[in-house]
Scaffold this motif. Structure first.
Motif, PDB file in Angstrom:
ATOM      1  N   ILE A   5       0.779  -1.203   0.174  1.00 26.88           N
ATOM      2  CA  ILE A   5       0.131   0.109   0.198  1.00 26.88           C
ATOM      3  C   ILE A   5       1.016   1.316   0.079  1.00 26.88           C
ATOM      4  O   ILE A   5       1.844   1.230   0.564  1.00 26.88           O
ATOM      5  CB  ILE A   5      -0.966   0.020   1.161  1.00 26.88           C
ATOM      6  CG1 ILE A   5      -0.190   0.122   2.551  1.00 26.88           C
ATOM      7  CG2 ILE A   5      -2.060  -1.252   0.996  1.00 26.88           C
ATOM      8  CD1 ILE A   5      -1.126   0.704   3.811  1.00 26.88           C
ATOM      9  N   VAL A   6       0.389   2.208  -0.784  1.00 31.98           N
ATOM     10  CA  VAL A   6       0.980   3.544  -0.619  1.00 31.98           C
ATOM     11  C   VAL A   6       0.094   4.505   0.110  1.00 31.98           C
ATOM     12  O   VAL A   6      -0.899   4.545  -0.018  1.00 31.98           O
ATOM     13  CB  VAL A   6       1.223   4.193  -1.836  1.00 31.98           C
ATOM     14  CG1 VAL A   6       1.671   5.743  -2.001  1.00 31.98           C
ATOM     15  CG2 VAL A   6       2.267   3.381  -2.840  1.00 31.98           C
ATOM     16  N   ARG A   7       0.769   5.254   1.000  1.00 25.43           N
ATOM     17  CA  ARG A   7       0.043   6.125   1.663  1.00 25.43           C
ATOM     18  C   ARG A   7       1.036   7.510   1.905  1.00 25.43           C
ATOM     19  O   ARG A   7       2.210   7.383   2.107  1.00 25.43           O
ATOM     20  CB  ARG A   7      -0.232   5.499   3.415  1.00 25.43           C
ATOM     21  CG  ARG A   7       0.610   5.090   4.160  1.00 25.43           C
ATOM     22  CD  ARG A   7       0.463   4.504   5.458  1.00 25.43           C
ATOM     23  NE  ARG A   7       1.486   3.757   6.170  1.00 25.43           N
ATOM     24  CZ  ARG A   7       2.507   4.544   6.649  1.00 25.43           C
ATOM     25  NH1 ARG A   7       2.584   6.072   6.754  1.00 25.43           N
ATOM     26  NH2 ARG A   7       3.467   4.113   7.342  1.00 25.43           N
ATOM     27  N   ARG A   8       0.419   8.427   2.724  1.00 22.89           N
ATOM     28  CA  ARG A   8       1.158   9.481   3.229  1.00 22.89           C
ATOM     29  C   ARG A   8       2.079   9.252   4.265  1.00 22.89           C
ATOM     30  O   ARG A   8       1.526   8.501   5.111  1.00 22.89           O
ATOM     31  CB  ARG A   8       0.271  10.728   3.275  1.00 22.89           C
ATOM     32  CG  ARG A   8      -0.562  11.321   2.374  1.00 22.89           C
ATOM     33  CD  ARG A   8      -1.227  12.713   2.421  1.00 22.89           C
ATOM     34  NE  ARG A   8      -2.151  13.169   1.347  1.00 22.89           N
ATOM     35  CZ  ARG A   8      -1.322  13.548   0.393  1.00 22.89           C
ATOM     36  NH1 ARG A   8      -0.063  13.832   0.401  1.00 22.89           N
ATOM     37  NH2 ARG A   8      -2.274  13.896  -0.757  1.00 22.89           N
ATOM     38  N   ILE A  10       3.687   9.858   7.845  1.00 21.87           N
ATOM     39  CA  ILE A  10       3.413  10.287   9.224  1.00 21.87           C
ATOM     40  C   ILE A  10       4.651  10.361   9.889  1.00 21.87           C
ATOM     41  O   ILE A  10       5.829   9.707   9.570  1.00 21.87           O
ATOM     42  CB  ILE A  10       2.482   9.458   9.829  1.00 21.87           C
ATOM     43  CG1 ILE A  10       2.745   8.035   9.971  1.00 21.87           C
ATOM     44  CG2 ILE A  10       1.050   9.569   9.143  1.00 21.87           C
ATOM     45  CD1 ILE A  10       1.913   7.067  10.752  1.00 21.87           C
ATOM     46  N   ASP A  13       7.013   7.613  10.738  1.00 20.49           N
ATOM     47  CA  ASP A  13       7.662   7.076   9.754  1.00 20.49           C
ATOM     48  C   ASP A  13       9.217   7.382   9.576  1.00 20.49           C
ATOM     49  O   ASP A  13      10.118   6.673   9.062  1.00 20.49           O
ATOM     50  CB  ASP A  13       7.140   7.199   8.261  1.00 20.49           C
ATOM     51  CG  ASP A  13       5.527   6.372   8.416  1.00 20.49           C
ATOM     52  OD1 ASP A  13       5.360   5.568   8.821  1.00 20.49           O
ATOM     53  OD2 ASP A  13       4.899   6.925   7.499  1.00 20.49           O
ATOM     54  N   TRP A  53       7.167  16.872   1.823  1.00 21.87           N
ATOM     55  CA  TRP A  53       5.879  15.782   1.836  1.00 21.87           C
ATOM     56  C   TRP A  53       6.388  14.815   1.312  1.00 21.87           C
ATOM     57  O   TRP A  53       7.403  14.624   0.412  1.00 21.87           O
ATOM     58  CB  TRP A  53       4.644  16.513   1.175  1.00 21.87           C
ATOM     59  CG  TRP A  53       4.472  17.691   1.818  1.00 21.87           C
ATOM     60  CD1 TRP A  53       3.272  18.010   2.983  1.00 21.87           C
ATOM     61  CD2 TRP A  53       4.674  18.944   1.484  1.00 21.87           C
ATOM     62  NE1 TRP A  53       3.050  19.288   2.999  1.00 21.87           N
ATOM     63  CE2 TRP A  53       4.117  20.043   2.203  1.00 21.87           C
ATOM     64  CE3 TRP A  53       5.624  19.644   0.717  1.00 21.87           C
ATOM     65  CZ2 TRP A  53       4.161  21.421   2.429  1.00 21.87           C
ATOM     66  CZ3 TRP A  53       5.879  20.994   0.496  1.00 21.87           C
ATOM     67  CH2 TRP A  53       5.363  21.733   1.417  1.00 21.87           C
ATOM     68  N   PHE A  55       5.397  10.288   0.556  1.00 24.03           N
ATOM     69  CA  PHE A  55       4.591   8.978   0.351  1.00 24.03           C
ATOM     70  C   PHE A  55       5.594   7.991   0.823  1.00 24.03           C
ATOM     71  O   PHE A  55       6.666   7.718   0.412  1.00 24.03           O
ATOM     72  CB  PHE A  55       3.912   8.876  -1.078  1.00 24.03           C
ATOM     73  CG  PHE A  55       3.063   9.747  -1.278  1.00 24.03           C
ATOM     74  CD1 PHE A  55       1.759   9.464  -0.968  1.00 24.03           C
ATOM     75  CD2 PHE A  55       3.227  10.585  -2.131  1.00 24.03           C
ATOM     76  CE1 PHE A  55       0.947  10.585  -1.456  1.00 24.03           C
ATOM     77  CE2 PHE A  55       2.290  11.805  -2.515  1.00 24.03           C
ATOM     78  CZ  PHE A  55       0.930  11.389  -2.321  1.00 24.03           C
ATOM     79  N   VAL A  57       5.749   3.648   0.898  1.00 25.48           N
ATOM     80  CA  VAL A  57       4.987   2.162   0.276  1.00 25.48           C
ATOM     81  C   VAL A  57       5.558   1.053   1.389  1.00 25.48           C
ATOM     82  O   VAL A  57       6.714   1.012   1.904  1.00 25.48           O
ATOM     83  CB  VAL A  57       5.491   1.822  -1.138  1.00 25.48           C
ATOM     84  CG1 VAL A  57       6.990   1.420  -1.069  1.00 25.48           C
ATOM     85  CG2 VAL A  57       4.833   0.664  -1.689  1.00 25.48           C
ATOM     86  N   GLU A  58       4.506   0.426   1.745  1.00 24.30           N
ATOM     87  CA  GLU A  58       4.686  -0.790   2.764  1.00 24.30           C
ATOM     88  C   GLU A  58       4.124  -1.981   2.510  1.00 24.30           C
ATOM     89  O   GLU A  58       3.069  -1.967   1.854  1.00 24.30           O
ATOM     90  CB  GLU A  58       4.265  -0.161   4.412  1.00 24.30           C
ATOM     91  CG  GLU A  58       2.869   0.008   4.471  1.00 24.30           C
ATOM     92  CD  GLU A  58       2.531   0.669   5.758  1.00 24.30           C
ATOM     93  OE1 GLU A  58       3.356   0.887   6.499  1.00 24.30           O
ATOM     94  OE2 GLU A  58       1.365   0.487   6.262  1.00 24.30           O
ATOM     95  N   ALA A 104       1.847   7.651  -7.314  1.00 23.34           N
ATOM     96  CA  ALA A 104       1.382   8.387  -6.281  1.00 23.34           C
ATOM     97  C   ALA A 104       1.622  10.071  -6.421  1.00 23.34           C
ATOM     98  O   ALA A 104       0.841  10.977  -6.304  1.00 23.34           O
ATOM     99  CB  ALA A 104       1.484   7.925  -4.904  1.00 23.34           C
ATOM    100  N   GLU A 108      -0.664  13.466  -7.087  1.00 25.19           N
ATOM    101  CA  GLU A 108      -0.548  14.560  -6.283  1.00 25.19           C
ATOM    102  C   GLU A 108      -0.258  15.798  -7.115  1.00 25.19           C
ATOM    103  O   GLU A 108      -0.792  16.957  -6.863  1.00 25.19           O
ATOM    104  CB  GLU A 108       0.622  14.212  -5.275  1.00 25.19           C
ATOM    105  CG  GLU A 108       0.647  15.274  -4.238  1.00 25.19           C
ATOM    106  CD  GLU A 108       0.211  15.382  -2.974  1.00 25.19           C
ATOM    107  OE1 GLU A 108       0.255  15.871  -1.986  1.00 25.19           O
ATOM    108  OE2 GLU A 108      -0.916  14.566  -2.876  1.00 25.19           O
TER     109      GLU A 108
END
Length: 151
Positions: A5-8, A10, A13, A53, A55, A57-58, A104, A108
């Motif tokens: 999954i790719v997410r912003r 935090i 991280d 900023w 992203f 991937v985990e 991603a 963006e």
């Protein structure tokens, strides 16, 4: 294999992201060049006035890569995304994680109405060059990098 999954990114991280930065520096033959502290890294991305900023991937809860950007202003083109780093840990390469991060970033940039995405790549980094060519990136041999170190 868990679905990546790719997410912003935090704030939590940041330690793993810095591990990946150090891995990249080793690959780029400059392991001693990483001098940023975790505190500065966190403040710069998650403080009162963030300047970057990212992203991540985990897979199965483990960050395998990230893409970090900031906004660059071109007097000719307006606001552009500057991709500072896109990193996938060596053990996770070849699984399309970099493509997921790049997709991603592109999304963006479109959402924020940036006029494009710019970055640098080392001329000897053939895997990276080939990766970017898949996105129809153009390469400009005319410009020379310049740096003025202040600290």
């Amino acid at each position: 294999m868990p679905t990546p999954i790719v997410r912003r990114a935090i704030v939590e991280d940041c330690p793993r992201m810095l591990e990946l930065v150090r891995e990249l520096a080793l690959y780029e033959r400059a392991p001693d060049e990483v001098t940023v502290t975790l505190e500065h890294f966190i403040t710069s991305g998650f403080g009162a006035n963030p300047v970057w900023w990212a992203f991540v991937v985990e897979e199965d809860g483990m960050i395998q890569g990230f893409a970090l950007y900031y906004i660059r202003y071109s007097t000719w083109k307006g606001q552009r995304m500057y991709l500072e780093d896109i990193i996938v840990t060596e053990a996770a390469r070849g699984r399309k994680l970099g493509k997921m991060l790049m997709d991603a970033l592109i999304e963006e940039a479109k959402e924020k109405k940036f006029s494009g995405i710019v970055w640098q790549v080392l001329e000897w980094n053939e895997p990276a060059l080939n990766f970017y060519k898949k996105f129809d990136a153009s390469f400009d041999p005319e410009w020379v990098n310049a740096v003025l170190n202040l600290g």
